[in-house]
Design a protein around this motif. Structure first.
Motif, PDB file in Angstrom:
ATOM      1  N   ALA A 357      -4.135  -2.854  -2.097  1.00 12.19           N
ATOM      2  CA  ALA A 357      -3.876  -3.861  -3.128  1.00 12.19           C
ATOM      3  C   ALA A 357      -3.020  -3.282  -4.243  1.00 12.19           C
ATOM      4  CB  ALA A 357      -5.206  -4.383  -3.685  1.00 12.19           C
ATOM      5  N   LEU A 358      -3.281  -2.015  -4.612  1.00 13.31           N
ATOM      6  CA  LEU A 358      -2.474  -1.358  -5.648  1.00 13.31           C
ATOM      7  C   LEU A 358      -1.026  -1.217  -5.198  1.00 13.31           C
ATOM      8  CD1 LEU A 358      -2.215   0.232  -8.317  1.00 13.31           C
ATOM      9  CD2 LEU A 358      -2.894   2.282  -7.052  1.00 13.31           C
ATOM     10  N   GLY A 359      -0.813  -0.834  -3.939  1.00 13.40           N
ATOM     11  CA  GLY A 359       0.538  -0.725  -3.411  1.00 13.40           C
ATOM     12  C   GLY A 359       1.271  -2.057  -3.457  1.00 13.40           C
ATOM     13  N   SER A 360       0.561  -3.137  -3.168  1.00 11.07           N
ATOM     14  CA  SER A 360       1.169  -4.471  -3.223  1.00 11.07           C
ATOM     15  C   SER A 360       1.599  -4.832  -4.636  1.00 11.07           C
ATOM     16  CB  SER A 360       0.187  -5.516  -2.691  1.00 11.07           C
ATOM     17  OG  SER A 360      -0.120  -5.283  -1.342  1.00 11.07           O
ATOM     18  N   MET A 361       0.734  -4.517  -5.609  1.00 14.52           N
ATOM     19  CA  MET A 361       1.058  -4.819  -6.996  1.00 14.52           C
ATOM     20  C   MET A 361       2.253  -3.996  -7.472  1.00 14.52           C
ATOM     21  SD  MET A 361      -0.966  -7.196  -7.972  1.00 14.52           S
ATOM     22  CE  MET A 361      -0.677  -7.144  -9.734  1.00 14.52           C
TER      23      MET A 361
END
Length: 570
Positions: A357-361
């Motif tokens: 999720a952090l990578g997506s953000m």
């Protein structure tokens, strides 16, 4: 005579065909072609909340199985069939996701999404009442039909209402919601398993039925046709001839090819290997002939599988192969080789979930642009983000492979080497950051390349390659694991003539928990080393998948993206 007003172009103007002289609608900026500008609806957050609720439940369902598959298989005395527990859901995902875009174009976004939710509900219900591993695998396949549609349509519908320059941020938000579902899935699963190892897993599927029914109500109330001329498109959607626009023969033959490949890597005899190779060859040949000479519209449109779009699809394929393989191999590794509890496995998995999720953000933030930014600028930046993402993915898989191959097995839980496990967590987290990032960047790349008119088709194709990657990656990696494991255990217990070797071998394949709760102590250390070797060799295959994704991502730089190709304005 008055000269016509020059036609403006935008980020969403399609490169694959262009509709002419289309009338304007209320949600389109005055005087512009309907594809030139997307005005965000006032109730956009109600729309995305309805879509993301479905994605959340689908994500939770996926990780519930990835961390409890071993427990479920052992409860039904079918540990030797764990590959099909893992891949049955992913297989139907791979088959139906490419169809979702075309079906929603023909029959409508909301109708298709509600049908997907129906199949997901049916699958969850039958999972809860399964009596054998075969029953459970079939039920998971039914759920996969719906789960794949729910994921793909969420992305497709959001693209209908969000302009390209903001699409990355919204996809980042969506992946954050999805990641939260993936995080809570193992936690919920471990709670149910801890409550009752025999029946707790049944309840964790049964409880999803009323929850998905609630999301169906939200979708029915808030999601409509946001495409230009949507009402006109929906008037004749149920005509009999429309079925020809959906490539059912191609989908079936593609499914046969994938099943043949999965069977090949889980084969236990030369006859099975030969049959799998024959099946793969003829199904692939038939698929080519059907797509070339018979069907009117293709599951993989030729115009949407050229140049940079083709390379992006292959990056999605191999990158997802690596990620999903690790998502199933590492829980097996830490549970079997290091005696992690279900709760500990869930906590370990949480690092990867939130890292994704952090990578997506991060990717969404990097790809966010101001108004009047050319689409080619966004596409160029998406290429660079994809390369960086694949580099992180490849590095993470290497760290995981190194630790899995070198860390000694744990005989007693109190002796777990948490320092070296921390390095495994680091590798898993790094790989997950890369995966979450390239999910967003590749989606923005393909949408920016073809425009809004064809975004459903290319998004469905992108999801198809991701689904094919997930099912083939898990099938290949677990197939390699099972093949090496069977060979090594057979040699140790049968060829070397150990006492009660056949009986012990049978128990090990039916229930891996037998290692620490019944296996004679003189065999435990050696058997754990065999499991470590098998999973370590499988992780090497995963690393090769990650390297392939990185090499392919670098090839995207060979394709020049400039204003001549992308004259659209965001």
């Amino acid at each position: 005579m008055t000269e016509p007003t020059p036609k403006l172009v935008s980020e969403t103007s399609p490169l694959i065909g262009t509709s002419q002289n289309a009338p304007a609608e209320s949600h389109i900026t005055a005087g512009q072609h309907p594809e030139e500008e997307i005005t965000i609806p006032e109730n956009v957050w109600y729309i995305v909340a309805s879509l993301w609720t479905s994605s959340f439940l689908s994500a939770a369902d996926t990780t519930i199985v990835s961390t409890t598959a071993n427990t479920i298989a052992s409860a039904m005395n079918g540990s030797d069939k764990i590959t099909w527990i893992a891949t049955s859901y992913l297989l139907t995902n791979a088959i139906f996701q490419p169809l979702v875009g075309k079906i929603s174009d023909v029959y409508g976004r909301r109708t298709t999404l509600l049908c997907a939710q129906f199949w997901f509900i049916i699958g969850c219900f039958f999972c809860a009442i399964s009596r054998t591993v075969t029953d459970f695998a079939i039920a998971r396949a039914l759920a996969g039909i719906g789960g794949g549609g729910m994921s793909a349509l969420s992305s497709i519908i959001v693209t209908d209402v969000i302009p390209l320059r903001l699409r990355g941020m919204f996809q980042g938000y969506a992946n954050l919601v999805y990641g939260t579902g993936q995080f809570l899935g193992p936690v919920i699963g471990s709670i149910f398993i801890t409550w009752s190892e025999k029946s707790g897993w049944r309840w964790m599927f049964g409880i999803q039925v009323p929850l998905v029914l609630c999301t169906s109500f939200l979708v029915f109330k808030n999601v409509h046709e946001f495409r230009f001329n949507g009402e006109e498109l929906m008037k004749n959607r149920f005509k009999r001839g429309n079925i020809r626009r959906i490539d059912l023969p191609g989908s079936f033959l593609l499914a046969c090819f994938i099943v043949s490949i999965l069977t090949l890597f889980s084969a236990t005899s030369k006859l099975q290997v030969h049959l799998s190779l024959v099946g793969a060859f003829f199904s692939l040949l038939a698929f080519f002939l059907v797509e070339k000479f018979i069907v009117e519209e293709h599951i993989i449109p030729p115009a949407a599988f050229r140049g940079i779009l083709r390379v992006a699809a292959l990056v999605a394929l191999f990158g997802t192969m690596a990620v999903y393989s690790l998502n199933f191999i590492i829980p097996l590794y830490i549970q079997i080789v290091h005696d992690f509890s279900s709760l500990q496995v869930g906590i370990f998995n949480a690092f990867g979930v939130f890292a994704s999720a952090l990578g997506s953000m991060i990717a969404g933030w990097c790809l966010k642009e101001k108004k009047h930014t050319r689409a080619d600028v966004v596409v160029k930046k998406a290429v660079n983000v994809s390369i960086a993402s694949c580099l992180a993915l490849c590095a993470g898989t290497f760290v995981c492979m190194f630790i899995m191959r070198t860390l000694k097995p744990t005989l007693f839980r109190k002796d777990i080497n948490y320092l070296k496990i921390a390095f495994l967590v680091f590798g898993f987290t790094l790989e997950s950051v890369g995966y979450g990032s390239f999910l967003v960047s590749l989606l923005i790349l393909v949408v920016g390349e073809v425009g809004i008119s064809h975004q459903a088709t290319v998004t469905g194709m992108n999801y198809m390659f991701r689904s094919m990657g997930s099912v083939s990656g898990v099938g290949i990696s677990l197939g390699v694991y099972n093949m090496i494991l069977y060979k090594e255990l057979y040699h140790y217990f049968i060829v070397k003539g150990k006492a009660n070797g056949k009986e012990i071998l049978s128990k090990l394949f039916n229930n891996s928990f037998y290692i620490r709760s019944g296996l004679p102590s003189i065999y435990v250390h050696k058997v754990l080393k065999i499991y470590r070797t098998s999973l370590g060799d499988s992780s090497t295959m995963v690393f090769m998948m990650g390297c392939t994704a990185l090499i392919l991502s670098l090839l995207m730089r060979l394709y020049k993206v400039g204003p001549r190709r992308h004259t659209s304005i965001a």
